[in-house]
Design a protein around this motif. Sequence first.
Motif, mmCIF file in Angstrom:
data_model
loop_
_atom_site.group_PDB
_atom_site.id
_atom_site.type_symbol
_atom_site.label_atom_id
_atom_site.label_comp_id
_atom_site.label_asym_id
_atom_site.label_seq_id
_atom_site.Cartn_x
_atom_site.Cartn_y
_atom_site.Cartn_z
ATOM 1 N N GLY A 31 0.821 -1.204 0.000
ATOM 2 C CA GLY A 31 0.000 0.000 0.000
ATOM 3 C C GLY A 31 0.852 1.251 0.000
ATOM 4 N N VAL A 32 1.841 1.263 0.898
ATOM 5 C CA VAL A 32 2.727 2.431 0.988
ATOM 6 C C VAL A 32 3.463 2.633 -0.340
ATOM 7 C CG1 VAL A 32 4.742 3.393 2.158
ATOM 8 C CG2 VAL A 32 3.011 2.170 3.472
ATOM 9 N N ARG A 33 3.934 1.483 -0.848
ATOM 10 C CA ARG A 33 4.691 1.585 -2.092
ATOM 11 C C ARG A 33 3.819 2.174 -3.220
ATOM 12 N NH1 ARG A 33 8.614 -2.280 -3.779
ATOM 13 N NH2 ARG A 33 7.762 -3.550 -2.135
ATOM 14 N N GLU A 34 2.560 1.648 -3.312
ATOM 15 C CA GLU A 34 1.659 2.132 -4.351
ATOM 16 C C GLU A 34 1.479 3.642 -4.249
ATOM 17 O OE1 GLU A 34 0.364 0.521 -6.959
ATOM 18 O OE2 GLU A 34 1.787 -0.966 -6.204
ATOM 19 N N ARG A 35 1.230 4.074 -3.006
ATOM 20 C CA ARG A 35 0.952 5.489 -2.796
ATOM 21 C C ARG A 35 2.160 6.326 -3.239
ATOM 22 N NH1 ARG A 35 1.952 8.558 1.544
ATOM 23 N NH2 ARG A 35 2.392 6.774 2.885
ATOM 24 N N LEU A 36 3.339 5.859 -2.826
ATOM 25 C CA LEU A 36 4.530 6.642 -3.157
ATOM 26 C C LEU A 36 4.781 6.670 -4.662
ATOM 27 C CD1 LEU A 36 6.979 5.767 -0.276
ATOM 28 C CD2 LEU A 36 5.707 7.864 -0.658
ATOM 29 N N ASP A 93 6.824 5.879 8.536
ATOM 30 C CA ASP A 93 6.786 5.233 9.862
ATOM 31 C C ASP A 93 6.094 3.880 9.767
ATOM 32 O OD1 ASP A 93 7.858 7.539 10.643
ATOM 33 O OD2 ASP A 93 6.168 8.223 11.871
ATOM 34 N N GLY A 94 6.584 2.941 10.467
ATOM 35 C CA GLY A 94 5.924 1.636 10.518
ATOM 36 C C GLY A 94 6.546 0.615 9.578
ATOM 37 N N LEU A 95 7.337 1.076 8.615
ATOM 38 C CA LEU A 95 8.029 0.094 7.777
ATOM 39 C C LEU A 95 9.294 -0.346 8.493
ATOM 40 C CD1 LEU A 95 7.909 1.260 4.041
ATOM 41 C CD2 LEU A 95 6.292 -0.089 5.365
ATOM 42 N N SER A 96 9.738 -1.565 8.173
ATOM 43 C CA SER A 96 10.990 -2.016 8.779
ATOM 44 C C SER A 96 12.155 -1.423 7.998
ATOM 45 C CB SER A 96 11.062 -3.538 8.724
ATOM 46 O OG SER A 96 11.295 -3.933 7.383
ATOM 47 N N ALA A 97 13.358 -1.591 8.537
ATOM 48 C CA ALA A 97 14.549 -1.052 7.879
ATOM 49 C C ALA A 97 14.711 -1.677 6.493
ATOM 50 C CB ALA A 97 15.777 -1.326 8.742
ATOM 51 N N ALA A 98 14.496 -3.001 6.444
ATOM 52 C CA ALA A 98 14.686 -3.690 5.175
ATOM 53 C C ALA A 98 13.651 -3.217 4.148
ATOM 54 C CB ALA A 98 14.575 -5.194 5.393
ATOM 55 N N GLU A 99 12.408 -3.075 4.635
ATOM 56 C CA GLU A 99 11.357 -2.626 3.719
ATOM 57 C C GLU A 99 11.656 -1.224 3.190
ATOM 58 O OE1 GLU A 99 7.911 -5.164 6.094
ATOM 59 O OE2 GLU A 99 8.126 -3.015 6.429
ATOM 60 N N THR A 100 12.137 -0.356 4.052
ATOM 61 C CA THR A 100 12.441 1.012 3.641
ATOM 62 C C THR A 100 13.532 1.019 2.573
ATOM 63 O OG1 THR A 100 12.032 1.573 5.935
ATOM 64 C CG2 THR A 100 12.954 3.316 4.568
ATOM 65 N N GLU A 112 14.377 -1.372 0.570
ATOM 66 C CA GLU A 112 13.880 -1.945 -0.682
ATOM 67 C C GLU A 112 13.033 -0.904 -1.438
ATOM 68 O OE1 GLU A 112 10.874 -4.912 -2.579
ATOM 69 O OE2 GLU A 112 10.849 -4.862 -0.373
ATOM 70 N N LEU A 113 12.215 -0.191 -0.658
ATOM 71 C CA LEU A 113 11.345 0.824 -1.244
ATOM 72 C C LEU A 113 12.177 1.945 -1.874
ATOM 73 C CD1 LEU A 113 8.392 1.648 -1.542
ATOM 74 C CD2 LEU A 113 8.596 2.888 0.612
ATOM 75 N N ALA A 114 13.174 2.411 -1.141
ATOM 76 C CA ALA A 114 14.021 3.505 -1.641
ATOM 77 C C ALA A 114 14.648 3.110 -2.969
ATOM 78 C CB ALA A 114 15.103 3.830 -0.619
ATOM 79 N N ASP A 115 15.095 1.859 -3.023
ATOM 80 C CA ASP A 115 15.753 1.393 -4.217
ATOM 81 C C ASP A 115 14.790 1.385 -5.408
ATOM 82 O OD1 ASP A 115 18.321 0.706 -4.932
ATOM 83 O OD2 ASP A 115 17.756 -1.422 -5.185
ATOM 84 N N SER A 116 13.565 0.858 -5.165
ATOM 85 C CA SER A 116 12.666 0.783 -6.318
ATOM 86 C C SER A 116 12.196 2.181 -6.733
ATOM 87 C CB SER A 116 11.510 -0.179 -6.055
ATOM 88 O OG SER A 116 10.745 0.268 -4.975
#
Length: 892
Positions: free
Chosen positions: A766-771, A792-799, A801-805
């Motif tokens: 959901g967060v990824r879609e929004r961003l 807030d609420g994402l884990s370090a790994a998720e963040t 991964e998100l930053a990269d994509s």
Amino acid sequence: MKSTEIRRSFLDYFAERGHRLVKSSPLVLPSDPTLLFANAGMNQFKDSFTGRESRDYRRAATVQKCLRVSGKHNDLETVGRTPRHHTFFEMLGNFSFGDYFKRDAIEMAWQLITGVWGVPEDRLWVTVFGGTDRLAADDEAFAIWRDRIGVAPERILRLGEADNFWRMGETGPCGPCSELHYDLGADLISVTGRSTPETDSRRYMEIWNLVFMEFEQAVGGELLPLPAPSIDTGMGLERISAVLQDKRSNFETDLFRPLVAAIAARSGVEPGATENSDFSMRVIADHARAVCFLVADGVVPSNDKRGYVLRRLLRRAIRHGRKLGMDGPFLDPITAVVIERMAETYPELLAAREAIDEVTRREELRFGETLSSGLVLLDEWLAALPPAETGAARVLPGESLFRLHDTFGFPLDLARDVADERGVVLDEAGFDREMHQQRERARASWKGGKVASEPGVWKSLAAELMTKFVGYSEVELEAVPVLAVLHEGRTVDELIAGQTGEVVLAATPFYAESGGQVADTGWIVGAEGRAEVLDVRRPVAGLIVHRVRVDVGRLVLREPVRAEVDRARRAAVRRNHTATHLLHASLREVVGLHVKQAGSLVAPDRLRFDFSHFRATSDSAVEEVEARVNAQILADLPVETVEMNLDEALDSGAMALFGEKYADRVRVVRVADLSVELCGGTHCQRTGEIGLFKLTAERGVAAGTRRVEALTGGASLARFRSDHAIVRSLEEQLAIPAERIVDEIGQRLKQLREVERQLEAARVSGVRERLLQELGQAGQVGGVKILVQRVDGLSAAETRELADSLRQKLGSGVVVLGRSDGDKASLLVGVTDDLKSRVPAGELVRELARIIGGGGGGRPDLAEAGGRDATRLQEALDAATDVVARRMEATG
Ligand code: SER
């Protein structure tokens, strides 16, 4: 001849001559509480000599495990200083119980040594008993050696009681003896006068002792004749091996060489390097053997009796290891050699392998620290001692010793060893004084909360009064006079309603707390009132004191009262006490004979039992113990209690707690042939009264000590009911039968975890879609796209991964993500490759992280930072656009 062959050939020789070959007894003799450890081959036959026991054979031969570390036969301090003394050793022996006597014993010994083993006659000497004021000289033995064997009279020495009258201990069988000595060679002469076995212990070595058992020494020293003259001989396997292998030291025989080699390999010190290092190697080799055999016979380190001997041997070995430069644990490869070499003859070593490892490793780690700090200090102090006047020894003061003991737990005997080696004497009297003062101080501070005069009051009361305890047979007593009433530590005439105080009765059924069994509670009822009994103590022998609170009327001095124990509670206590005995016996059967009681609580609602054991008890062993106890309960066995003399009780094999003091008259509690214990507690009459016995816990409570807890009677029923109620309610809620509950809950937990995982995945996407949607609206600064977001609420790994994509989707631009987690905050910056030289991610994140009170860095395309101030996270994110703009400008 290898030592294994020597053992074999000794036994064969005597078997051919009609001797029964008997197994060595354990080092801890089950039937002889007068001995800490077996110290001679004859110990296990003690009663056969005195006629108290008869066997179906009258000749026997053994190879007996012996340990000489205490009492009359103690070689501990000598070990290592000579080539031929040991703590643990094997004794070859032949015995006659009223069968053959001197002549045959001497002839058989001589024939074995010279005929079978071929020891040259001219290297042998003989000693016989020369007599004292009250004991006749052994002319008979002298004549046998001279006339029947043909030993030259000048080679037969007549010696005194110390050398040639053998005693097992302060009591027991004894008699004159005759020894064979071996001449190691004239080059070893160490005296200026005549060199004989009497004067020259370097050149001559005693190899065999033939004891002509004729007396039993009674308590007090009187010598009573044995029913029949008997024979007890003893020859150290280590010494005869040295003779037959042509070695001058036992430590050079095949019994010790592999051990010395292992020590050399582990320490890197060559045998023969220095006199001191050889001494240490000998001590370690000797003690390693003793330790293995002690553990195999069920001894565990403790601060008491047998356990302390083991601990002391371990500690001495460890200290000598230090002297050889081995700082960490080192015993393992050495005990491994003992086990490997000796297990064929003593299979118990194999069974105990793990226990030996565990015990030595634990003690090495534990003692290592004590030793390091204590030894450094002790060494300093010893070195700093001023020289003594000529002729006098230097003395280490008691205060220093006490400090060493008090601060580092450094054992006194070890300090004595160390000091000894430097020729320094310890002021042990001074040490005792310090200990005493410390105890006084402790007592004074402990007394703070108590009535100061109390102990004095009890003492003086006990001088006049005595309470008769009738609680073994009664739980209620009518018309007992009140002998004393105390209020706030002072004797008074009465206690009135609301007051708490102490009452002494002429007789009482109330059990005072002792031996782990809690005190009874109940009531004392008089003509004018009633008191509740809260606690019962025995502050001095003979006096039983009830702590009471008067709830109605008054309790008056000298009036008769009824003393009434809470029956139901007493019955519950009784169940737990008898169950404790069954538990103890079953633990010894299932877990091992080394299990010894280390503490016990017998209360109405439960029982707790601590015991010596060095590992967790396996689930199956716990189940087995529980099953056994319950089987014994179902068998409804009789529980007998008899009073007898302590000696009688110990003879009957009753289990006594070592270190415990017992009166001369003791109670022995016996459950069929399962358990016999010295015990002053109250017990069931039959095991059936106990009801269901349920173990509820098993865990470790200290190094080498485990604890079990259990329920009986009403308490186990109550537990069963409440557990059952839980199961029933689960059945209802889950709508399934009990046997499926465990599976069902497992399944549901698994489902729950799966749902949680899915939910989490949905949230992240959901967060990824929004961003990603917001990408289109990413701001532009200085010509680059910049996306700043809080996640807030994402884990370090998720963040990450998100930053990269996001970075890839941007094509060209900068992503700044921030997230907070409690007080902490973190930032993540991603920069597309085309921009990473102008706005390196590492530098950008470092600059922003300063705002949240932290730091960080990373690669030029992806970097992270953490900070302690989450409240300023938004501020940091807001600053990002400006910082990027500045950098673009600066590099444009
Ligand atoms: N009991 C004697 C000893 O120990 C002989 O076996 O020396």
